[in-house]
Design an enzyme around this catalytic site. Sequence first.
Site, PDB file in Angstrom:
ATOM      1  CE1 TYR A 324     -13.815  20.473  29.905  1.00 22.79           C
ATOM      2  CE2 TYR A 324     -12.828  18.342  30.328  1.00 22.79           C
ATOM      3  CZ  TYR A 324     -13.930  19.116  30.028  1.00 22.79           C
ATOM      4  OH  TYR A 324     -15.162  18.522  29.866  1.00 22.79           O
ATOM      5  CD  GLN A 325      -9.935  26.712  28.185  1.00 24.41           C
ATOM      6  OE1 GLN A 325     -10.972  26.169  28.559  1.00 24.41           O
ATOM      7  NE2 GLN A 325      -9.822  28.004  28.040  1.00 24.41           N
ATOM      8  CD1 TRP A 330     -16.024  21.197  39.411  1.00 24.29           C
ATOM      9  CD2 TRP A 330     -17.079  20.620  41.288  1.00 24.29           C
ATOM     10  NE1 TRP A 330     -16.914  20.186  39.097  1.00 24.29           N
ATOM     11  CE2 TRP A 330     -17.575  19.822  40.225  1.00 24.29           C
ATOM     12  CE3 TRP A 330     -17.592  20.435  42.567  1.00 24.29           C
ATOM     13  CZ2 TRP A 330     -18.559  18.846  40.423  1.00 24.29           C
ATOM     14  CZ3 TRP A 330     -18.570  19.467  42.746  1.00 24.29           C
ATOM     15  CH2 TRP A 330     -19.039  18.683  41.692  1.00 24.29           C
ATOM     16  CG  ASP A 331     -12.640  18.767  38.010  1.00 17.02           C
ATOM     17  OD1 ASP A 331     -13.594  19.545  38.120  1.00 17.02           O
ATOM     18  OD2 ASP A 331     -12.441  18.081  37.001  1.00 17.02           O
ATOM     19  CD  GLU A 472     -20.557  20.649  33.784  1.00 19.08           C
ATOM     20  OE1 GLU A 472     -20.262  19.859  32.865  1.00 19.08           O
ATOM     21  OE2 GLU A 472     -19.757  21.457  34.276  1.00 19.08           O
ATOM     22  CE  LYS A 584     -21.121  16.213  31.820  1.00 23.87           C
ATOM     23  NZ  LYS A 584     -20.432  17.482  31.611  1.00 23.87           N
ATOM     24  CD  GLN A 585     -21.078  16.456  36.645  1.00 26.74           C
ATOM     25  OE1 GLN A 585     -21.183  16.982  35.546  1.00 26.74           O
ATOM     26  NE2 GLN A 585     -19.994  16.563  37.399  1.00 26.74           N
TER      27      GLN A 585
HETATM   28  O1  IFM Z   1     -15.608  20.007  36.486  1.00 26.69           O
HETATM   29  C1  IFM Z   1     -16.026  19.056  35.572  1.00 26.69           C
HETATM   30  C2  IFM Z   1     -17.521  19.104  35.498  1.00 26.69           C
HETATM   31  O2  IFM Z   1     -18.103  18.802  36.735  1.00 26.69           O
HETATM   32  C3  IFM Z   1     -18.030  18.155  34.448  1.00 26.69           C
HETATM   33  N1  IFM Z   1     -17.445  18.454  33.179  1.00 26.69           N
HETATM   34  C4  IFM Z   1     -15.994  18.388  33.176  1.00 26.69           C
HETATM   35  C5  IFM Z   1     -15.403  19.306  34.224  1.00 26.69           C
HETATM   36  C6  IFM Z   1     -13.883  19.137  34.262  1.00 26.69           C
HETATM   37  O3  IFM Z   1     -13.540  17.868  34.720  1.00 26.69           O
END
Ligand code: IFM
Length: 758
Positions: A324-325, A330-331, A472, A584-585
């Site tokens: 994730y670079q 938004w985390d 997502e 997914k979440q």
């Molecule tokens: O920001 C999150 C996303 O909501 C779900 N995939 C991973 C990202 C980074 O944690």
Amino acid sequence: MKKILDNLITLSGWEIIEKGYDKSGVIISGSNFMTGNGYLGYRGTAAEEGKEDYAGCFVTDTWDKADGKWEELCNVPNALFTEIYCDDIKLSPKKATVNEYQRKLNLKNGVTSISFIMEPVQFSEEKFASLFNIHIIPQKITIKTDRKTKLKVVEGIDADVWNLNGNHLKEIKFGNIDDMLYAESITCEKAQTIAVLSKTVISNIDLSNSPIEEKAYKYTRTVEFETDANQEITIIKYMICYHSNNVKNPLEHCLADSKNLNYNDLRKLNDKIWEENWRRYDIEINGNIQDELAVRYNTYQSIIATPIHDSLPVGARGLSCQAYQGAAFWDQEIFNLPMYLFTNPEVAKKMLIYRYNTLDGARRKAKRLGYEGAYYAWISGKTGDELCPDFFFKDVITGRPIRNHFNDWQIHITPDIAYSIWQYYELTDDYEFLRDYGAEIIFECARFLSSHVVYKPRKDRYEFVKIQGPDEYHENVENNAFTNYQAYFNFEKALRTIEILSDNDLDKISKKINLLEWEIKLFKEIYRKLYLPQPNEEGVIEQFDHYFMLEDVVPASKIKERLIRDDEYYGWPNGVALFTQSIKQADIIQLFFVHPELFEIDIIKANYEYYESRTLHFSSLSPSVYSIIASRTGHIDEAYKNFVKSVYIDLKNTNEAISGGTFIGGIHTAASGAAWQMIVKGFAGFKIQNEQIYLDPVLPEEWKSISFNLFLDGNTYQIIIDRKEMKIQFEKRNEKYSKLIVKDTLYALNTGKTIIPF
Ligand code: IFM
């Protein structure tokens, strides 16, 4: 790869210990045992380990594109590299007797250590990323042999490092000055200079005549000597690192820092800063020491991921690797910032100033995609330009790359940032912040949303189309409720900001960003007419338009049976979740997480019950959100179950390191930040509304009590909650947060201790 690290948890409440070296688990244990300080993260590997063991030291603000595809942080040359040979046999944890190997991370002071026995040698090493001087990692190796031996130490700099997307270091120049070794390298894309220096002291041995050689990207010195039986040899090494994004001449800075180094002094200073950190952030859980340790572990990871020395992003994997670079999602605002907001608002402010500093990047993204204002990057590094590649995952069956639309359809990142700005302002009343940073962000975010939203004349309302919510797996949806509500909040706060700012300040900001009267009118119009999906007859809000028409697979996990291969991507454009209600979440539940005040508890409960069985929790962000909402809706067992899922994600390695062909391993920093929130907002039921503190505790069965601190309006509130009562204690009285509501009863808070029986 080993799934669960056995023996990982210890009962001290402060240490994680791994017993027995396991080669298959190195990618996980390197992250789990890492040390860091927000500037750099050094994985918990042994001094002799290299790229095949996923050794790494990732340094913030070194973004670089090695292969023209993905920008990521650099893994800098390893200046702690040390190989030791005893009578010509290399010491290595890999060869140690299983019973005699131990890797440990002490959360109290961020010291990570490894010890093992390889006859006739007892070996131990420890290192820590200094919080006192964030450019230094001191390392101490101690060896003792039970007989006279010949020792050879090969130590120096290993520049042949592990990278996810190509080699970032070119033109590596090695050299030595005053018995210290250094490497100066230039990065591929941006031509930044990264300098590392290795300073070594080996017991009383004079190093000046030891040969130094450069071979296969390694620059090492070989020191040979004899030891007597039971003689203790100490090798102290300091790795010092600077890069040209921070300072003009990195090597000169390394050299300056190398003067007068003392391991014990650095250790003491480091311990002291950690002590202060724990005084502020620690949560005690009485009744279950494992859970207490797990929460501490997450808090530790959260702290070492946060670059408090500067306004830079908190990476979604912190500084544990390049996944994730090293960049913010938004985390950062929704998962990591709240702990700081309520315990150390200055850090929260720095995190938000990072978003101010990256406004231009967000403006560029908006413009590039045909919008106005600020469209924040889904993956944001130094400049705020979008780092998220168009093709993130791969269809593992056809081998074709998938065009994920995280970077152009997941617009909620923009109002999420405006939301956090408001959270900070509301809590602190920091008018200067609002004037100097916050207002501009809020206006530019509203401007972006106003250029994206679509007016539907027949319905006489505004809608968001072609978007992606937090879930997502469903891309290209209309009116994702979470997004619409966040946007609504953004417009509301833009209008409120206009009321709060003095005429003069508003005038200045409006001129600066060319905010015109008609735009403000448009904000008002959209605010009035934005479509906000409402609960249906059962009280459930549809996640997005027509979601309820999708195939209903309950429990969501049943769709796994449809997979052709385990590592398939579930989402857009052809994954197994796409045409189902399996998400997914957390998505709608995420809405209640950020706006607990919007709906009556019955509505929240109905939604919790509907969406829980339809959620796969395939993002590390998800279980914590469900845990908090479960605490609030009376599902205590489920709150605890999801708490466990979340806090042990890294400790027990429960999430896949590779998805859709892409490496996404490392520390799940959002879950780390969420640990604090699950206790404080979830189990303790803390929130602030109208300047009143709310607490509504529900403790899981096995916990006897929890305690934590809140820092509100310059005042530290110590809170202890057990099954019978709650104690709140503070030193000075605040006008602002002097009322407490516990389960609908109002209490006046006075200086000293207030005890509220349940
Ligand atoms: O920001 C999150 C996303 O909501 C779900 N995939 C991973 C990202 C980074 O944690």
